[in-house]
Design a protein around this motif. Structure first.
Motif, PDB file in Angstrom:
ATOM      1  N   UNK A 183       0.854  -1.179   0.000  1.00 32.93           N
ATOM      2  CA  UNK A 183       0.000   0.000   0.000  1.00 32.93           C
ATOM      3  C   UNK A 183       0.886   1.222   0.000  1.00 32.93           C
ATOM      4  N   UNK A 184       0.576   2.196  -0.840  1.00 32.32           N
ATOM      5  CA  UNK A 184       1.435   3.356  -0.994  1.00 32.32           C
ATOM      6  C   UNK A 184       1.377   4.293   0.210  1.00 32.32           C
ATOM      7  N   UNK A 185       0.168   4.600   0.675  1.00 31.57           N
ATOM      8  CA  UNK A 185       0.007   5.550   1.772  1.00 31.57           C
ATOM      9  C   UNK A 185      -0.784   4.903   2.892  1.00 31.57           C
ATOM     10  N   UNK A 186      -0.242   4.777   4.103  1.00 30.47           N
ATOM     11  CA  UNK A 186      -0.987   4.188   5.211  1.00 30.47           C
ATOM     12  C   UNK A 186      -2.242   5.002   5.502  1.00 30.47           C
ATOM     13  N   UNK A 187      -3.315   4.278   5.808  1.00 33.43           N
ATOM     14  CA  UNK A 187      -4.592   4.927   6.102  1.00 33.43           C
ATOM     15  C   UNK A 187      -4.836   4.845   7.591  1.00 33.43           C
ATOM     16  N   UNK A 188      -5.124   5.968   8.230  1.00 28.51           N
ATOM     17  CA  UNK A 188      -5.379   5.950   9.672  1.00 28.51           C
ATOM     18  C   UNK A 188      -6.705   5.302   9.961  1.00 28.51           C
ATOM     19  N   UNK A 189      -6.762   4.527  11.032  1.00 28.78           N
ATOM     20  CA  UNK A 189      -7.972   3.806  11.410  1.00 28.78           C
ATOM     21  C   UNK A 189      -8.756   4.592  12.438  1.00 28.78           C
ATOM     22  N   UNK A 190     -10.086   4.410  12.409  1.00 27.17           N
ATOM     23  CA  UNK A 190     -10.947   5.085  13.371  1.00 27.17           C
ATOM     24  C   UNK A 190     -11.279   4.196  14.557  1.00 27.17           C
ATOM     25  N   UNK A 242     -10.506  -4.563  -6.724  1.00 27.29           N
ATOM     26  CA  UNK A 242     -10.503  -4.412  -5.265  1.00 27.29           C
ATOM     27  C   UNK A 242     -10.414  -2.944  -4.866  1.00 27.29           C
ATOM     28  N   UNK A 243      -9.398  -2.247  -5.370  1.00 23.80           N
ATOM     29  CA  UNK A 243      -9.188  -0.856  -4.964  1.00 23.80           C
ATOM     30  C   UNK A 243     -10.349   0.030  -5.415  1.00 23.80           C
ATOM     31  N   UNK A 244     -11.010  -0.340  -6.513  1.00 23.69           N
ATOM     32  CA  UNK A 244     -12.123   0.467  -7.018  1.00 23.69           C
ATOM     33  C   UNK A 244     -13.313   0.482  -6.064  1.00 23.69           C
ATOM     34  N   UNK A 291     -10.196   7.525   1.625  1.00 19.79           N
ATOM     35  CA  UNK A 291      -9.386   6.972   2.699  1.00 19.79           C
ATOM     36  C   UNK A 291     -10.257   6.496   3.856  1.00 19.79           C
ATOM     37  N   UNK A 292     -11.340   7.216   4.097  1.00 16.93           N
ATOM     38  CA  UNK A 292     -12.238   6.818   5.171  1.00 16.93           C
ATOM     39  C   UNK A 292     -12.884   5.473   4.880  1.00 16.93           C
ATOM     40  N   UNK A 293     -13.176   5.195   3.614  1.00 18.05           N
ATOM     41  CA  UNK A 293     -13.756   3.906   3.239  1.00 18.05           C
ATOM     42  C   UNK A 293     -12.780   2.774   3.550  1.00 18.05           C
ATOM     43  N   UNK A 294     -11.487   3.014   3.297  1.00 21.10           N
ATOM     44  CA  UNK A 294     -10.488   2.000   3.609  1.00 21.10           C
ATOM     45  C   UNK A 294     -10.371   1.827   5.119  1.00 21.10           C
ATOM     46  N   UNK A 295     -10.404   2.938   5.855  1.00 20.31           N
ATOM     47  CA  UNK A 295     -10.341   2.857   7.314  1.00 20.31           C
ATOM     48  C   UNK A 295     -11.522   2.088   7.864  1.00 20.31           C
ATOM     49  N   UNK A 296     -12.705   2.311   7.297  1.00 19.80           N
ATOM     50  CA  UNK A 296     -13.896   1.572   7.736  1.00 19.80           C
ATOM     51  C   UNK A 296     -13.742   0.083   7.454  1.00 19.80           C
ATOM     52  N   UNK A 297     -13.159  -0.229   6.291  1.00 19.92           N
ATOM     53  CA  UNK A 297     -12.925  -1.643   5.949  1.00 19.92           C
ATOM     54  C   UNK A 297     -11.971  -2.274   6.953  1.00 19.92           C
ATOM     55  N   UNK A 298     -10.898  -1.592   7.260  1.00 18.81           N
ATOM     56  CA  UNK A 298      -9.916  -2.142   8.196  1.00 18.81           C
ATOM     57  C   UNK A 298     -10.544  -2.395   9.566  1.00 18.81           C
ATOM     58  N   UNK A 299     -11.311  -1.431  10.051  1.00 20.55           N
ATOM     59  CA  UNK A 299     -11.928  -1.572  11.369  1.00 20.55           C
ATOM     60  C   UNK A 299     -12.896  -2.751  11.412  1.00 20.55           C
TER      61      UNK A 299
END
Length: 247
Positions: A1-8, A42-44, A49-57
């Protein structure tokens, strides 16, 4: 991943912590693996970034609750590559984390463990096997042949797995035991019904379904002690076969 996404996520998970060998979190690593397996698709799915953070959580929380390990994740990725043309949803990925049960092995286990359960010594490798066994019925599992049981058990297991929300195996309520020389069958039966507090079971209306007659039989026995023993036994088997309860 190029840029780390902060998690909520307010409570940190091991899945979200930086992994010493990877240099990124396990969830970031999984994101990259899925992105590699499903380039563009997948990335589409993530518009921000918030969508990725929501996925991670959401996924990391599910992994914690389901007891998923890194080895299970590796196995699930292989399953997804073989079976999923499109990126998996969370329910699909969790299913991939659980290998399909071998029906024959599960049925052998059900037969053995239902016998052991009569003595309080049952040990189940998967609660789904127990609930499938409960659908078939303890008496049938112990008394019928493997060939006769297999189609019924396979259908029951499929319903249990498809239904989701599989509960843990409940503790078995001690079955009625034979009377001692100083007790009559009827007196001993009434005493044991009191010990099992059958009235509490009867009040559980939400589980009755079409078993009112069986619960009434138990209630009559508790109130009068005059229910024929064979009728009482049939009622208890019917309740167990449908609900898994021992009364």
């Amino acid at each position: 991943m190029n840029t780390p996404i902060s998690s909520s996520t307010f409570k940190r998970s091991v899945w979200l912590e930086k992994h010493p060998k990877l240099g990124i979190s396990l969830m970031d690593h999984l994101f990259n693996r899925l992105d590699g397996a499903y380039p563009n698709r997948w990335r589409a799915s993530f518009q921000s970034k918030q969508a990725i953070a929501n996925w991670r959580d959401t996924w990391s929380e599910a992994f914690e609750e389901e007891g998923v390990t890194t080895q299970i994740i590796s196995d699930a990725l292989r399953v997804c590559r073989r079976t999923c043309d499109w990126p998996p949803s969370l329910p699909q990925f969790l299913k991939a984390c659980k290998p399909a049960l071998d029906v024959d092995a599960a049925l052998y286990e059900a037969i053995d463990q239902m016998r052991a359960r009569q003595h309080g010594r049952d040990q189940w490798t998967d609660p789904a096997i127990f609930w499938a066994a409960a659908r078939v019925g303890e008496y049938d599992l112990i008394s019928q042949t493997f060939t006769a049981l297999k189609p019924r058990f396979e259908a029951a297991l499929k319903k249990v797995l498809d239904g989701g929300g599989i509960q843990p195996v409940p503790a078995r309520v001690p079955a009625l035991q034979g009377p001692s020389a100083a007790e009559s069958t009827r007196e001993y039966g009434r005493q044991r019904l009191d010990e099992l507090n059958a009235a509490d079971v009867i009040k559980n209306v939400s589980k009755r379904g079409n078993l009112d007659w069986a619960y009434r039989t138990i209630e009559d026995e508790k109130a009068t002690g005059k229910v024929p023993l064979n009728k009482l036994t049939i009622a208890r088997h019917a309740i167990f076969n449908v609900t898994g309860e021992q009364v």
